[in-house]
Design an enzyme around this catalytic site. Structure first.
Site, short mmCIF file in Angstrom:
data_model
loop_
_atom_site.label_atom_id
_atom_site.label_comp_id
_atom_site.label_asym_id
_atom_site.label_seq_id
_atom_site.Cartn_x
_atom_site.Cartn_y
_atom_site.Cartn_z
N LEU C 218 0.86 -1.18 0.00
CA LEU C 218 0.00 0.00 0.00
C LEU C 218 0.89 1.22 0.00
O LEU C 218 2.10 1.12 0.15
CB LEU C 218 -0.85 0.02 1.27
CG LEU C 218 -2.03 -0.92 1.33
CD1 LEU C 218 -2.85 -0.63 2.57
CD2 LEU C 218 -2.90 -0.77 0.08
N ASP C 219 0.28 2.37 -0.11
CA ASP C 219 1.09 3.58 -0.04
C ASP C 219 1.70 3.76 1.34
O ASP C 219 2.58 4.56 1.56
CB ASP C 219 0.27 4.81 -0.42
CG ASP C 219 -0.97 4.93 0.42
OD1 ASP C 219 -1.56 6.01 0.43
OD2 ASP C 219 -1.37 3.92 1.06
N GLU C 220 1.22 2.99 2.31
CA GLU C 220 1.74 3.13 3.67
C GLU C 220 1.48 1.81 4.38
O GLU C 220 0.38 1.27 4.31
CB GLU C 220 1.02 4.26 4.36
CG GLU C 220 1.60 4.65 5.70
CD GLU C 220 0.71 5.68 6.36
OE1 GLU C 220 -0.18 5.27 7.12
OE2 GLU C 220 0.89 6.88 6.14
#
Lengths: 275, 275, 275, 275
Positions: C218-220
């Site tokens: 994920l982006d984070e």
């Protein structure tokens, strides 16, 4: 240009101050002002865009303000401070790192410890450390040695960064509103020895810290900053002390920032903090 | 007497204002002032001891302030508000209790719900409730019915106290900076449907709430207040929603207090809150 | 003795574990246990009074637990970590001070910076610093140099203490759930460049920080810790950034404490933190 | 099915409990367990998927646990409570709204006030209100009237929701760990009259609230929940009292939620709260 004013309150004070600024073509970037209505006392902190000759501005301000007004123009931007420590490193380490990277807003002149365990880290940052033990000495002797060390350096504030000795009234009187202390605070408060043990036995759910000026008037002087952190039944004494150190470090850092940016006034044993 | 001023910034504004007050022998009890330096915009909120004829004071103030200054003298101390709700009671209940004990700082004129489950509690507090269902209607039809209900009462603000319908740009434009909304907020933000499910799946450690004005400019208008509460892995979705409701209730209460005490200014899609 | 267990959930797991302990006359001082009901996954952290041969205990535990159970007995009490930094000192300074006083719960093996401004403070604490600039290099080349430096030291975790380069998926895959990052977080979230400028323009009332594992999914990655501090309209961008640094420092410190005390489990892109 | 256990600690307790559950094919959804090592006391709260005959399970549990173990199986899910109030509405209003929407986790049997100002709101929610004035009566007479009113209703807890009379030791002894009180808390604590005036004069920066059981052992019984809110020099006494009410409301709500969900154990004058 920063201007600090404290005086008796009366109608027209803000007008008098800002009128003078307008007349001198000084633009007020921000003005924080507070009137303690009960005490009839006026407090203001101005940040101005232009710099003017402070001596002329000072005498002009005195002309338009009540007698005995306290006025500071461009207080020293880099305070000079002396740190007092014992064995705990958490506040000292935080201050030294900020000092090192020039974001403390103050210059640490030296560190005075009544134990030597913190000498090493001071040395690593090139900050002079003086060991002045209290052992085998009268309080008078101990404090006279402290004073001798203090006198070697100019200083605006003495910061008790977990200094575990109580200073005598005679010592405290020499530095009115210039000594800052940090200590743990609990709800309810626990008098007597071993407060963390008492707090633990009592099952407190929050642990706080208070940064305050040291005075002789009360058991604790004007409060500058207070914060807390939550704890619970899973915290043993060691955990509580550890949590307490984190909050002490944060509260002292915030209090010093306010102080070094000239945002703190004191009156009637309490502070006005223009944060 | 409360005075609110918003205008272009220029040298001498505070002097002009406070000079006028001094000349009229009006004592300023408290003055909060802020200059947005980038926007060159000046904001002030004065509380004064004496009351004066507002019309005369208004024209006098206009004489000493920049053109197009926005000035309010003695804004309505008891705002008139209309609440919009759907099914959730937590914000409505809190507001109705404060209203009932006259500590809300506003009079709830009526409550409009697109479901009827909250009619009962309104009745218990003697507050009119109007059921305006959105079902089987175009948005135009729905909003025209809302407007018809609104028009029956004077109102300063529309408060969306968990109103789960999105208002059209045409509707929002009728009430500039007069519609207040509350919603949950997460770090990171979750777009799309079922944000609590997303937050739960993502394992967030805090849940927040934001109270804001409703505008058409952005996906979310000027923020009035934000707070959070900590959560952890033991929270299932129900627990997270429950925690979210507590913080929504608290944040909306704080935002409305600020608003009803005339402590909120808006400029360039952000707020100045003199709390 | 600390024991960490993660496995499929089934009836009787706690009994199986604690029965084995009782049989071996091991007293469980504290047991934290959590079942993710949706994921049918079981997590436990035990602290026991007695130490036993870990190899025997491990095989005994495997006998009573589901297949593929992840079990750690007495994980390394002093993790070995490598810090990645760029120019900002606030997280690094805090970690180095704790490291120096042996309260970090980990040994800082070395610091790798893509700028050299933080070399000095590392030297003061006797911690090796390697300058590996990203300038004039492909990301592959840059990361191969990072890897070469990393390989010189044993390490359990890579801590990105304000490292301002994005690591490639290939790099991240080499260290699954071993890279920890800290970054600011806002409500709402601001994508794109200069998030503090966006937050300032938007008039946010709180600034947060998130410590998380770095993943490619994920982006984070999984969030370990989040906290916020309140800000208001008087904060300019510099003030907001300064406030953000304080909270980043506190959040990373808390996350690392949890991690180094083996209180963090990861599953399905979220964490279980037995704090 | 919820099971609460408190007993002397010994090796194998968790095994004994969870082994019995496994044998009876009961799946433990969540188990919170805590050992007070100093006090050698064991506490556990289990949530299980299946329901079993509580009497059989109880005797089976007693067979595997130490003598005198306190065991509760499926404690009453809807507690019955009686509220004591004086004039302040903030806690009462919040509780009545939750009660009305059946999210309190308890049934408010009646409200007893020593003033009549809160009778009206109770009536609006259909909750019986009894005015029992303390004026012109001995404490014995007053409390005997309270007891007569209490006896009309079954009750699990008495909640002092801003009840401004001190209950006698004789009264308190009748309801061990069944009386919950909420009061303000300050750092430092202020003994004597008018604590808000003292806090104001002292310039405190935070105001707290404590929810606790009422006992005769100490000036204040086991703490269930504590929280604080920040205040500053701009708060006059009225503002401080107003802020204090908000935090009292929140803290009492949290404490009651914990209590009504059977998450609170008491031992040695402190609480274990499995939140």
């Amino acid at each position: 240009m920063i201007i600090l004013i404290q005086c008796k309150d009366r109608v027209g004070l803000v007008a008098a101050i800002s009128g003078l600024m307008a007349q001198k073509n000084i633009n007020i970037v921000s003005m924080r002002e507070f009137v303690d209505i009960e005490a009839k006392q006026f407090f203001a902190r101005l940040v101005c865009e232009q710099n003017r000759d402070p001596e002329i501005l000072l005498s002009d301000l005195h002309l338009v303000l009540p007698e005995n007004a306290l006025i500071k123009i461009n207080p020293e931007p880099e305070k000079k401070i002396i740190l007092f420590v014992t064995k705990e490193y958490h506040c000292l380490g935080d201050i030294l790192v900020r000092h090192h990277f020039k974001t403390l807003g103050a210059q640490v002149q030296c560190v005075i410890g009544n134990h030597d365990v913190l000498a090493d880290i001071c040395g690593r940052f090139g900050v002079p450390f003086f060991l002045i033990t209290h052992e085998g000495k009268s309080k008078e002797k101990f404090e006279s040695e402290l004073l001798a060390a203090i006198k070697k350096y100019p200083n605006d504030y003495l910061v008790l960064a977990k200094f575990m000795r109580i200073l005598s009234p005679a010592f405290v009187e020499l530095f009115p509103m210039q000594i800052v202390n940090i200590h743990h605070s609990f709800l309810p408060a626990f008098a007597g020895a071993r407060p963390y043990m008492q707090a633990y036995k009592r099952g407190v759910k929050i642990i706080g810290a208070t940064a305050h000026f040291v005075t002789n008037d009360l058991d604790e002087g004007p409060i500058i900053e207070q914060q807390i952190i939550p704890v619970d039944h899973t915290y043993n004494i060691t955990d509580m002390i550890s949590a307490g150190k984190e909050i002490e470090k944060a509260v002292l850092a915030k209090a010093l920032k306010m102080l070094f940016e000239d945002r703190v006034f004191v009156y009637n044993n309490k502070t006005i903090v223009f944060d």
